[in-house]
Write a protein that holds these residues in place. Structure first.
Motif, PDB file in Angstrom:
ATOM      1  N   LYS A 200       0.818  -1.214   0.000  1.00 12.02           N
ATOM      2  CA  LYS A 200       0.000   0.000   0.000  1.00 12.02           C
ATOM      3  C   LYS A 200       0.851   1.263   0.000  1.00 12.02           C
ATOM      4  N   PHE A 229      -3.780  -4.265  -2.016  1.00 12.70           N
ATOM      5  CA  PHE A 229      -3.518  -3.297  -0.951  1.00 12.70           C
ATOM      6  C   PHE A 229      -3.554  -1.879  -1.503  1.00 12.70           C
ATOM      7  N   ILE A 230      -3.011  -1.692  -2.709  1.00 11.58           N
ATOM      8  CA  ILE A 230      -3.049  -0.384  -3.345  1.00 11.58           C
ATOM      9  C   ILE A 230      -4.463  -0.107  -3.846  1.00 11.58           C
ATOM     10  N   GLY A 244       0.719   5.167  -4.617  1.00  7.72           N
ATOM     11  CA  GLY A 244      -0.041   4.062  -4.066  1.00  7.72           C
ATOM     12  C   GLY A 244      -1.357   3.803  -4.773  1.00  7.72           C
TER      13      GLY A 244
END
Length: 365
Positions: A200, A229-230, A244
């Protein structure tokens, strides 16, 4: 010459007849049977053993998505999905690509497309390409959108380019960073191997061109976002870029990245088609090549043709860039990565499951 044996699965008799007529215009293709739904299709696959299957996404009794899962489990082979551009149709099409479908074609005007002739040549070409696809060592990824992504690997701190000068490394560390990815046939599954493995807090935005028609890239972005996560989203014209976040070029439009003051801004347009593509990897890479004071990681993955090669050359001649190409062993179609590798400008060749780690090794150096 051995003919490509095709099974057509569609609940509409009219569509089955049209697709049969189109494909049999090609001397190299033989339609060996048709089926009315996924359940019927599975029986015909077992009986006839076709080389390629074309399959409607939306059918009664057993739809294309459920049938595809069974095909990949029991009789793995190239499957080309035919999809409508409804919200449900596009979402299911993206799922089908990640469940193992070779590719898809958007029906021009819904489930019963009287103007199906518009995609006739595209259909023939994809059938011919499908039999050359690399289906060895492919793992079918059937994930629930709510699944937590795999734990991020510990990225190696070994400098694989220690022969390069200290000045180069220090200059690279001082720069802001960009990751840009180009892909085509087989790309949605390849992206599913890469994006969920990026942390992230990655110190860079990610820009992606995936060859797709309008209406499908938003579904692709939403699905990838649900397992990463990103943040993954379809790019919007005029939006300010954030680290991100992965921005996927909208289907049917080019994506440019421009600098405005201290910010990067996305420009989306329908300017001239490049090398048969819009969006084009070359167009995105060339726009990123004009950004000064950025270190860039360029990635070219599975796909037919050479889109991205000219853009890679421009990136390499205008700034500090490390390039990664997908290996022949994991690329569904080893066209775009092969063309990039032939330039001798690629720094790392990686299996698709190792591309995220390679990106992070470069970013963190």
């Amino acid at each position: 010459m051995k003919k490509i044996r095709v099974l057509i699965v569609d609940d509409s008799a009219f569509m089955r007849k049209l697709i049969t007529d189109f494909l049999q215009e090609e001397e190299s293709i033989e339609v060996i049977g048709t089926a009315r739904n996924g359940q019927d299709g599975l029986k015909k696959i077992e009986l006839l053993n076709p080389d390629v299957v074309t399959m409607d996404v939306e059918m009664p009794i057993m739809n294309g998505l459920e049938a595809l899962k069974e095909i990949m489990r029991k009789y793995p082979r190239p499957v080309i999905m035919l999809s409508s551009t409804t919200k449900e149709g596009t979402d299911n099409t993206i799922k089908s690509l990640q469940y193992g479908a070779f590719d898809f074609i958007a029906k021009p005007s819904g489930a019963i497309s009287l103007d199906l002739f518009k995609i006739k040549e595209q259909l023939k070409e994809k059938v011919k390409l499908a039999v050359t696809a690399n289906f060895k060592n492919k793992q079918i990824l059937v994930r629930n959108e709510k699944n937590i992504p795999h734990q991020i690997k510990e990225y190696s701190k070994i400098d694989t380019y220690s022969e390069k000068s200290t000045t180069y490394s220090e200059e690279k560390r001082l720069k802001d960073k960009i990751v840009c990815i180009g892909t085509s046939t087989g790309g949605p599954r390849a992206l599913q191997h890469v994006l969920p493995k990026l942390p992230k807090d990655i110190d860079a935005p990610i820009f992606i061109v995936q060859h797709m028609p309008p209406g499908f890239t938003n579904s692709l972005a939403n699905r990838l976002n649900s397992m990463s996560f990103i943040t993954v989203k379809e790019a919007e014209n005029g939006e300010i870029v954030k680290k991100g976040t992965a921005y996927i070029a909208p289907g049917g439009s080019h994506m440019h990245v421009i600098q405005t003051g201290t910010s990067l801004v996305i420009k989306v347009d329908k300017s001239e088609i490049r090398n048969g593509h819009r969006p084009s990897v070359d167009v995105m890479f060339e726009s990123i090549s004009q950004l000064k004071n950025y270190y860039k990681v360029a990635v070219i993955m599975t796909g037919m043709g050479s889109d991205g090669t000219e853009g890679l050359k421009r990136l390499k001649t205008t700034g500090i860039v490390d390039a990664i190409s997908e290996s022949e062993q994991t690329a569904v179609v080893y066209g775009m990565p092969k063309s990039a590798y032939a330039t001798q400008l690629v720094d790392k060749v990686e299996h698709v499951e190792d591309i995220a780690a390679s990106i992070m090794n470069f970013i963190k150096k």
